[in-house]
Scaffold this motif. Structure first.
Motif, mmCIF file in Angstrom:
data_model
loop_
_atom_site.group_PDB
_atom_site.id
_atom_site.type_symbol
_atom_site.label_atom_id
_atom_site.label_comp_id
_atom_site.label_asym_id
_atom_site.label_seq_id
_atom_site.Cartn_x
_atom_site.Cartn_y
_atom_site.Cartn_z
ATOM 1 N N VAL A 179 0.837 -1.193 0.000
ATOM 2 C CA VAL A 179 0.000 0.000 0.000
ATOM 3 C C VAL A 179 0.872 1.243 0.000
ATOM 4 O O VAL A 179 0.724 2.125 -0.845
ATOM 5 N N ALA A 180 1.819 1.312 0.938
ATOM 6 C CA ALA A 180 2.730 2.455 1.045
ATOM 7 C C ALA A 180 4.075 2.064 0.431
ATOM 8 O O ALA A 180 4.947 1.520 1.121
ATOM 9 N N MET A 181 4.239 2.329 -0.852
ATOM 10 C CA MET A 181 5.470 1.938 -1.538
ATOM 11 C C MET A 181 6.681 2.668 -0.973
ATOM 12 O O MET A 181 7.761 2.095 -0.851
ATOM 13 N N GLY A 182 6.503 3.941 -0.618
ATOM 14 C CA GLY A 182 7.618 4.696 -0.055
ATOM 15 C C GLY A 182 8.153 4.075 1.213
ATOM 16 O O GLY A 182 9.362 4.022 1.445
ATOM 17 N N THR A 183 7.250 3.569 2.049
ATOM 18 C CA THR A 183 7.670 2.913 3.291
ATOM 19 C C THR A 183 8.442 1.643 3.005
ATOM 20 O O THR A 183 9.475 1.373 3.629
ATOM 21 N N LEU A 184 7.967 0.850 2.049
ATOM 22 C CA LEU A 184 8.678 -0.373 1.674
ATOM 23 C C LEU A 184 10.080 -0.056 1.190
ATOM 24 O O LEU A 184 11.053 -0.724 1.572
ATOM 25 N N LEU A 185 10.229 0.979 0.366
ATOM 26 C CA LEU A 185 11.550 1.326 -0.159
ATOM 27 C C LEU A 185 12.502 1.746 0.957
ATOM 28 O O LEU A 185 13.683 1.381 0.953
ATOM 29 N N LYS A 186 11.999 2.502 1.915
ATOM 30 C CA LYS A 186 12.844 2.904 3.042
ATOM 31 C C LYS A 186 13.285 1.695 3.858
ATOM 32 O O LYS A 186 14.441 1.624 4.310
ATOM 33 N N GLU A 187 12.383 0.749 4.062
ATOM 34 C CA GLU A 187 12.723 -0.447 4.839
ATOM 35 C C GLU A 187 13.761 -1.283 4.094
ATOM 36 O O GLU A 187 14.697 -1.829 4.707
ATOM 37 N N LEU A 188 13.616 -1.414 2.783
ATOM 38 C CA LEU A 188 14.601 -2.172 2.010
ATOM 39 C C LEU A 188 15.944 -1.450 2.001
ATOM 40 O O LEU A 188 16.998 -2.093 2.103
ATOM 41 N N ALA A 189 15.924 -0.137 1.867
ATOM 42 C CA ALA A 189 17.179 0.622 1.881
ATOM 43 C C ALA A 189 17.908 0.442 3.212
ATOM 44 O O ALA A 189 19.149 0.422 3.255
ATOM 45 N N ALA A 190 17.161 0.296 4.303
ATOM 46 C CA ALA A 190 17.785 0.097 5.613
ATOM 47 C C ALA A 190 18.517 -1.236 5.709
ATOM 48 O O ALA A 190 19.394 -1.413 6.570
ATOM 49 N N LEU A 191 18.192 -2.183 4.827
ATOM 50 C CA LEU A 191 18.874 -3.478 4.809
ATOM 51 C C LEU A 191 20.208 -3.433 4.063
ATOM 52 O O LEU A 191 21.038 -4.327 4.236
ATOM 53 N N LEU A 192 20.404 -2.415 3.238
ATOM 54 C CA LEU A 192 21.570 -2.401 2.354
ATOM 55 C C LEU A 192 22.911 -2.452 3.095
ATOM 56 O O LEU A 192 23.807 -3.192 2.669
ATOM 57 N N PRO A 193 23.114 -1.711 4.183
ATOM 58 C CA PRO A 193 24.410 -1.804 4.870
ATOM 59 C C PRO A 193 24.741 -3.217 5.350
ATOM 60 O O PRO A 193 25.871 -3.685 5.194
#
Length: 212
Positions: A179-193
């Motif tokens: 539903v909230a694509m922006g939230t999903l992207l932020k959560e995935l970006a937090a996994l990158l490190p």
């Protein structure tokens, strides 16, 4: 009763197809909202421009799919693309995929976290585990991955398949309920490190360069 038994598989199949279609529509709406943000734009899927195919180096089997809605734009210091792909399955059904790709220089790092359905595309199996980790140090990658909190965090975000390769990180989902694509992207970006650190640990120390 006999007719009900015969009809049941078709009813279930129709229900699953309808649910997937609703998820695809919700994802499309969420991407259209993203496209209205500053710096974001729609990716062409009508043959009038080049679609984003950066995921092909990560998951080549996705090249058999067709492009649906796609957007690209900034997320902090990163550049990210989101695309819905689809492919026909049988006579009437359609399978949808959601692909999230981050542009990220990786300096030769390599890591794959295959799910059962993505491993099957490589003729591999997860052997009852949620993920099949693959890295330059295979045994070490498996051990470090399952001793970390990455499996739990990935499962919390609908358990995508993951690939770190060349200059990007790619997440692939069978169409999740977003539903909230922006939230999903932020959560995935937090996994990158942590994903990058796992790939770096598997690559071992760099060889010292000769200095003049």
């Amino acid at each position: 009763m006999f007719s009900v038994i015969l009809l049941a598989p078709f009813v279930v199949g129709g229900t699953l197809a309808a649910r997937t279609a609703r998820r695809a529509n919700r994802a499309d709406r969420a991407m259209r909202v993203l496209a209205q943000r500053p710096g974001w734009s729609r990716l062409s899927s009508d043959g009038q421009g080049p679609p984003r195919t950066g995921y092909a180096g990560h998951f080549p089997w996705l090249l058999r799919t067709h492009h649906g809605t796609g957007v690209t734009g900034p997320l902090g210091d990163l550049r990210v693309g989101v695309t819905r792909l689809w492919e026909p399955v049988g006579r009437r059904d359609v399978r949808h995929w959601l692909v999230v790709s981050f542009d990220l220089p990786l300096d030769g790092l390599f890591l794959r976290l295959e799910r059962d359905w993505s491993a099957a595309e490589l003729n591999l199996r997860c052997e009852g585990l949620p993920y099949l980790p693959m890295g330059k140090d295979q045994a070490g990658t498996v051990e470090r991955f399952y001793s970390s909190d990455l499996p739990e965090r990935l499962m919390r975000f609908a358990a995508p398949a993951v690939s770190l390769y060349k200059d990007g990180v790619c997440f692939v989902y069978p169409m999740p309920d977003v539903v909230a694509m922006g939230t999903l992207l932020k959560e995935l970006a937090a996994l990158l490190p942590d994903l990058t650190a796992l790939a770096r640990a598997a690559s071992g120390p760099k060889e010292p360069q000769d200095t003049p």
